[in-house]
Write an enzyme that holds these catalytic residues in place. Sequence first.
Site, PDB file in Angstrom:
ATOM      1  N   ARG A 157      -7.723  94.917  -4.529  1.00 29.52           N
ATOM      2  CA  ARG A 157      -6.478  94.630  -5.502  1.00 29.52           C
ATOM      3  C   ARG A 157      -5.616  96.115  -5.280  1.00 29.52           C
ATOM      4  NH1 ARG A 157      -9.391  95.016 -10.821  1.00 29.52           N
ATOM      5  NH2 ARG A 157     -10.743  96.371  -9.479  1.00 29.52           N
ATOM      6  N   GLU A 158      -4.376  95.844  -5.099  1.00 25.00           N
ATOM      7  CA  GLU A 158      -3.728  97.206  -5.192  1.00 25.00           C
ATOM      8  C   GLU A 158      -3.619  97.664  -6.540  1.00 25.00           C
ATOM      9  OE1 GLU A 158       0.341  96.301  -3.507  1.00 25.00           O
ATOM     10  OE2 GLU A 158      -0.507  95.024  -2.107  1.00 25.00           O
ATOM     11  N   PHE A 258      -7.645  87.863 -15.877  1.00 25.56           N
ATOM     12  CA  PHE A 258      -6.609  87.054 -15.290  1.00 25.56           C
ATOM     13  C   PHE A 258      -6.243  85.980 -16.133  1.00 25.56           C
ATOM     14  CE2 PHE A 258      -5.432  87.875 -11.011  1.00 25.56           C
ATOM     15  CZ  PHE A 258      -6.075  89.213 -10.903  1.00 25.56           C
ATOM     16  N   ALA A 261      -0.894  86.227 -20.131  1.00 25.32           N
ATOM     17  CA  ALA A 261       0.250  85.429 -19.967  1.00 25.32           C
ATOM     18  C   ALA A 261       1.359  86.357 -19.826  1.00 25.32           C
ATOM     19  CB  ALA A 261       0.455  84.421 -20.850  1.00 25.32           C
ATOM     20  N   GLY A 262       2.513  86.163 -19.247  1.00 23.78           N
ATOM     21  CA  GLY A 262       3.593  86.881 -18.907  1.00 23.78           C
ATOM     22  C   GLY A 262       4.642  86.127 -18.101  1.00 23.78           C
ATOM     23  N   CYS A 269       0.689  88.842  -1.864  1.00 26.81           N
ATOM     24  CA  CYS A 269      -0.310  88.123  -1.313  1.00 26.81           C
ATOM     25  C   CYS A 269      -0.539  86.725  -2.442  1.00 26.81           C
ATOM     26  CB  CYS A 269      -1.906  88.999  -1.736  1.00 26.81           C
ATOM     27  SG  CYS A 269      -1.677  90.257  -0.387  1.00 26.81           S
ATOM     28  N   LYS A 331       3.165  94.913 -10.365  1.00 29.21           N
ATOM     29  CA  LYS A 331       1.880  95.358 -11.094  1.00 29.21           C
ATOM     30  C   LYS A 331       1.899  96.777 -11.306  1.00 29.21           C
ATOM     31  CE  LYS A 331      -2.384  95.133  -9.457  1.00 29.21           C
ATOM     32  NZ  LYS A 331      -3.461  95.107  -8.661  1.00 29.21           N
TER      33      LYS A 331
HETATM   34  N1  LIG Z   1      -2.125  94.201   0.122  1.00 26.54           N
HETATM   35  C1  LIG Z   1      -3.303  93.900  -0.393  1.00 26.54           C
HETATM   36  O1  LIG Z   1      -3.615  94.350  -1.473  1.00 26.54           O
HETATM   37  C2  LIG Z   1      -4.272  93.020   0.556  1.00 26.54           C
HETATM   38  C3  LIG Z   1      -3.839  92.398   1.725  1.00 26.54           C
HETATM   39  N2  LIG Z   1      -4.633  91.380   2.375  1.00 26.54           N
HETATM   40  C4  LIG Z   1      -4.158  90.983   3.689  1.00 26.54           C
HETATM   41  O2  LIG Z   1      -4.153  91.790   4.538  1.00 26.54           O
HETATM   42  C5  LIG Z   1      -2.994  91.745   5.588  1.00 26.54           C
HETATM   43  C6  LIG Z   1      -2.094  92.939   5.736  1.00 26.54           C
HETATM   44  O3  LIG Z   1      -1.781  93.142   4.215  1.00 26.54           O
HETATM   45  P1  LIG Z   1      -0.932  94.368   3.939  1.00 26.54           P
HETATM   46  O4  LIG Z   1      -1.604  95.570   4.301  1.00 26.54           O
HETATM   47  O5  LIG Z   1      -0.648  94.421   2.542  1.00 26.54           O
HETATM   48  O6  LIG Z   1       0.352  94.335   4.862  1.00 26.54           O
HETATM   49  P2  LIG Z   1       1.496  95.500   5.054  1.00 26.54           P
HETATM   50  O7  LIG Z   1       2.778  95.028   5.570  1.00 26.54           O
HETATM   51  O8  LIG Z   1       1.323  96.781   4.158  1.00 26.54           O
HETATM   52  O9  LIG Z   1       0.648  96.121   6.457  1.00 26.54           O
HETATM   53  C7  LIG Z   1       0.677  95.682   7.761  1.00 26.54           C
HETATM   54  C8  LIG Z   1       0.726  96.620   8.903  1.00 26.54           C
HETATM   55  O10 LIG Z   1       0.567  96.096  10.118  1.00 26.54           O
HETATM   56  C9  LIG Z   1       1.514  96.909  11.143  1.00 26.54           C
HETATM   57  N3  LIG Z   1       1.560  96.026  12.205  1.00 26.54           N
HETATM   58  C10 LIG Z   1       2.301  94.999  12.702  1.00 26.54           C
HETATM   59  N4  LIG Z   1       2.119  94.314  13.867  1.00 26.54           N
HETATM   60  C11 LIG Z   1       1.298  95.235  14.495  1.00 26.54           C
HETATM   61  C12 LIG Z   1       0.862  95.344  15.643  1.00 26.54           C
HETATM   62  N5  LIG Z   1       0.966  94.412  16.496  1.00 26.54           N
HETATM   63  N6  LIG Z   1      -0.009  96.307  16.097  1.00 26.54           N
HETATM   64  C13 LIG Z   1      -0.362  97.379  14.802  1.00 26.54           C
HETATM   65  N7  LIG Z   1      -0.034  97.221  13.789  1.00 26.54           N
HETATM   66  C14 LIG Z   1       1.052  96.367  13.616  1.00 26.54           C
HETATM   67  C15 LIG Z   1       2.796  97.123  10.202  1.00 26.54           C
HETATM   68  O11 LIG Z   1       3.444  98.131  10.769  1.00 26.54           O
HETATM   69  C16 LIG Z   1       2.133  97.381   8.723  1.00 26.54           C
HETATM   70  O12 LIG Z   1       2.115  98.901   8.557  1.00 26.54           O
HETATM   71  C17 LIG Z   1      -2.144  90.515   4.993  1.00 26.54           C
HETATM   72  O13 LIG Z   1      -2.645  89.361   5.592  1.00 26.54           O
HETATM   73  C18 LIG Z   1      -2.672  90.400   3.418  1.00 26.54           C
HETATM   74  O14 LIG Z   1      -2.639  89.049   3.069  1.00 26.54           O
HETATM   75  C19 LIG Z   1      -5.895  91.121   1.907  1.00 26.54           C
HETATM   76  C20 LIG Z   1      -6.276  91.831   0.873  1.00 26.54           C
HETATM   77  C21 LIG Z   1      -5.456  92.766   0.170  1.00 26.54           C
HETATM   78  O1  LIG Z   2      -5.019  88.994  -1.117  1.00 22.62           O
HETATM   79  C1  LIG Z   2      -4.929  90.059  -1.762  1.00 22.62           C
HETATM   80  O2  LIG Z   2      -3.923  90.703  -1.245  1.00 22.62           O
HETATM   81  C2  LIG Z   2      -5.359  90.452  -2.984  1.00 22.62           C
HETATM   82  O3  LIG Z   2      -4.443  89.569  -4.005  1.00 22.62           O
HETATM   83  C3  LIG Z   2      -4.973  90.041  -5.371  1.00 22.62           C
HETATM   84  O4  LIG Z   2      -4.627  91.421  -5.729  1.00 22.62           O
HETATM   85  P1  LIG Z   2      -3.194  92.194  -5.927  1.00 22.62           P
HETATM   86  O5  LIG Z   2      -2.138  91.267  -5.159  1.00 22.62           O
HETATM   87  O6  LIG Z   2      -3.264  93.569  -5.424  1.00 22.62           O
HETATM   88  O7  LIG Z   2      -2.878  92.080  -7.473  1.00 22.62           O
HETATM   89  P2  LIG Z   2      -3.678  91.409  -8.769  1.00 22.62           P
HETATM   90  O8  LIG Z   2      -4.221  92.247  -9.770  1.00 22.62           O
HETATM   91  O9  LIG Z   2      -4.160  90.235  -8.267  1.00 22.62           O
HETATM   92  O10 LIG Z   2      -2.114  90.915  -9.536  1.00 22.62           O
HETATM   93  C4  LIG Z   2      -1.564  89.873  -8.828  1.00 22.62           C
HETATM   94  C5  LIG Z   2      -0.317  89.590  -9.752  1.00 22.62           C
HETATM   95  O11 LIG Z   2      -0.613  88.817 -10.884  1.00 22.62           O
HETATM   96  C6  LIG Z   2      -0.338  89.382 -12.055  1.00 22.62           C
HETATM   97  N1  LIG Z   2      -1.232  88.929 -13.201  1.00 22.62           N
HETATM   98  C7  LIG Z   2      -2.573  89.342 -12.923  1.00 22.62           C
HETATM   99  C8  LIG Z   2      -3.485  89.139 -14.083  1.00 22.62           C
HETATM  100  C9  LIG Z   2      -3.017  88.412 -15.061  1.00 22.62           C
HETATM  101  O12 LIG Z   2      -3.794  88.236 -16.026  1.00 22.62           O
HETATM  102  N2  LIG Z   2      -1.921  88.153 -15.218  1.00 22.62           N
HETATM  103  C10 LIG Z   2      -0.773  88.241 -14.327  1.00 22.62           C
HETATM  104  O13 LIG Z   2       0.241  88.172 -14.407  1.00 22.62           O
HETATM  105  C11 LIG Z   2      -0.032  90.692 -11.859  1.00 22.62           C
HETATM  106  O14 LIG Z   2       0.854  91.298 -12.744  1.00 22.62           O
HETATM  107  C12 LIG Z   2       0.344  90.794 -10.374  1.00 22.62           C
HETATM  108  O15 LIG Z   2       1.860  90.402 -10.231  1.00 22.62           O
HETATM  109  C13 LIG Z   2      -6.217  89.665  -5.788  1.00 22.62           C
HETATM  110  O16 LIG Z   2      -6.440  90.055  -7.049  1.00 22.62           O
HETATM  111  C14 LIG Z   2      -7.000  90.253  -4.569  1.00 22.62           C
HETATM  112  O17 LIG Z   2      -8.500  89.903  -4.984  1.00 22.62           O
HETATM  113  C15 LIG Z   2      -6.695  90.147  -3.280  1.00 22.62           C
HETATM  114  O18 LIG Z   2      -7.517  90.832  -2.239  1.00 22.62           O
END
Ligand SMILES: NC(=O)C1=CN([C@@H]2O[C@H](COP(=O)(O)OP(=O)(O)OC[C@H]3O[C@@H](n4cnc5c(N)ncnc54)[C@H](O)[C@@H]3O)[C@@H](O)[C@H]2O)C=CC1
Ligand SMILES: O=C(O)[C@H]1O[C@H](OP(=O)(O)OP(=O)(O)OC[C@H]2O[C@@H](n3ccc(=O)[nH]c3=O)[C@H](O)[C@@H]2O)[C@H](O)[C@@H](O)[C@@H]1O
Length: 441
Positions: A157-158, A258, A261-262, A269, A331
């Site tokens: 989670r971020e 989770f 409500a809000g 994601c 968030k």
């Molecule tokens: N942000 C999160 O909390 C989480 C994200 N994910 C998944 O992880 C993936 C990445 O998400 P984020 O990190 O949030 O995205 P992001 O947009 O922050 O990062 C993606 C990065 O990939 C780079 N990129 C794009 N094309 C490229 C290439 N051909 N070679 C090298 N670098 C390249 C971009 O410049 C960027 O820095 C997504 O599929 C997302 O759904 C999964 C769990 C948590």
């Molecule tokens: O696939 C992903 O990228 C990630 O997506 C979510 O993580 P994240 O998006 O960082 O944030 P969450 O804490 O899940 O919150 C998501 C949204 O739901 C909202 N939320 C969360 C909890 C809640 O009770 N109510 C609610 O409105 C938050 O405000 C936020 O806008 C999942 O929690 C992670 O497990 C997953 O890895």
Amino acid sequence: MSTRIVVIGTGYLGATHAACMADLGHEVLGVDVDPSKLAKLEAGEVPFWEPGLPEVLTRNIEAGRLRFTASYAEAAEFGDVFFLAVGTPQRKGEFAADVTYVDSVIENLAPLISGPAVIFGKSTVPVGTAARLGARARELSPAGDQLEVAWNPEFLREGHAVQDTLHPDRLVLGVDRDRLGRAEDVAREVYATLLGEGIPFLVTDLATAELVKTSANAFLATKISFINAISEVCEAAGADVTVLADAIGHDDRIGRKFLNAGIGFGGGCLPKDIRAFMARAGELGADQALTFLREVDTINMRRRTAMVDVVREQVGTLLGARVAVLGCAFKPDSDDVRDSPALNVAGQLQLQGAGVSVFDPKAMDNSRTLFPTLGYSASTLEACRGADVVLVLTEWREFRDLVPADLDGVVREKRIVDGRNCLDPELWRNAGWTYRGLGRP
Ligand SMILES: NC(=O)C1=CN([C@@H]2O[C@H](COP(=O)(O)OP(=O)(O)OC[C@H]3O[C@@H](n4cnc5c(N)ncnc54)[C@H](O)[C@@H]3O)[C@@H](O)[C@H]2O)C=CC1
Ligand SMILES: O=C(O)[C@H]1O[C@H](OP(=O)(O)OP(=O)(O)OC[C@H]2O[C@@H](n3ccc(=O)[nH]c3=O)[C@H](O)[C@@H]2O)[C@H](O)[C@@H](O)[C@@H]1O
């Protein structure tokens, strides 16, 4: 044992993974195509706000275990263990995921790999992607069958990314059951420290691993929309959704997490993942299976318009009303504004004629880039100055800790709308404010 690891894509997920893998003692090379991001990372600066990550990044760069490059050739030279962490956003005008970035990594990297190697996908992808990428990688690479693609979805989670990476609830690995190779052994080496601490490790086939990830996010989104739907009923019945959530949350089978409500869920994601999941189920002929996610999405989007309606109800007319918006990140403890409910509400209010003044502790730059026309303030007090109504749309600690005395003589009208049900209604009412939550009297 130290492994040489390449992490491709250094966004929220990849930068965290790279820094944390180095912290586990591995030698790590991060690869990205964005030169400005790379320049920051090389200088020990995290290009986004994530608590604790700057420290992990800096100490590992200083220890010589972590560096960054734009060069795939250098990456292919560096090691034989690759983590793929590029974005999979929603395709423009469609529900489906855009997998062109993951495709492009395989197209560019596989031809450069000439010996045994494993590419672990971490990005969230439509089920079937891993098998397709594996076939393509073997076709393109001089290593042929010795190049394996496995899937190791990420659940961080971020705002808690370092903790979630170094102390995950579980590790999941999908391997190609038809051509079992080194992937599981390599993953066990990479994650040896975590496995030694007893973190559950589930090894399965590629499709199941991909589906574990999308199902987890679909469940979380469903839980939030469930409580938001109940919140609408509470609102109509004069009941309190926060007490209700506490009460049902005491049941272990339900759990309190989770159930806040809000104004609903946003971010890079949950919204795009449930849409991509529906799209993929449709492609697979399982159209009916996930139609409930359409409702989950609809309930969630309705929260944003409901919030605008509440503000209108508070001020009479939005035209010319001065609205202070506290929070624009999706968030707290994040500067991410991708699909942020808070920014969406601020934008709708402005479109309907309100003067909007926005403040967020960390997400101002990203908000300005995405929504340049909103009014921005340098502090909570500046945002609230002369306001007809104050909205709390992201529950940062500094907003949760606000007390009425902080805003005495600052606002024009003592009205506060709590879009995250994170304030104490009595505190505000006792100080002569009109307090309005969502789904609570
Ligand atoms: N942000 C999160 O909390 C989480 C994200 N994910 C998944 O992880 C993936 C990445 O998400 P984020 O990190 O949030 O995205 P992001 O947009 O922050 O990062 C993606 C990065 O990939 C780079 N990129 C794009 N094309 C490229 C290439 N051909 N070679 C090298 N670098 C390249 C971009 O410049 C960027 O820095 C997504 O599929 C997302 O759904 C999964 C769990 C948590
Ligand atoms: O696939 C992903 O990228 C990630 O997506 C979510 O993580 P994240 O998006 O960082 O944030 P969450 O804490 O899940 O919150 C998501 C949204 O739901 C909202 N939320 C969360 C909890 C809640 O009770 N109510 C609610 O409105 C938050 O405000 C936020 O806008 C999942 O929690 C992670 O497990 C997953 O890895």
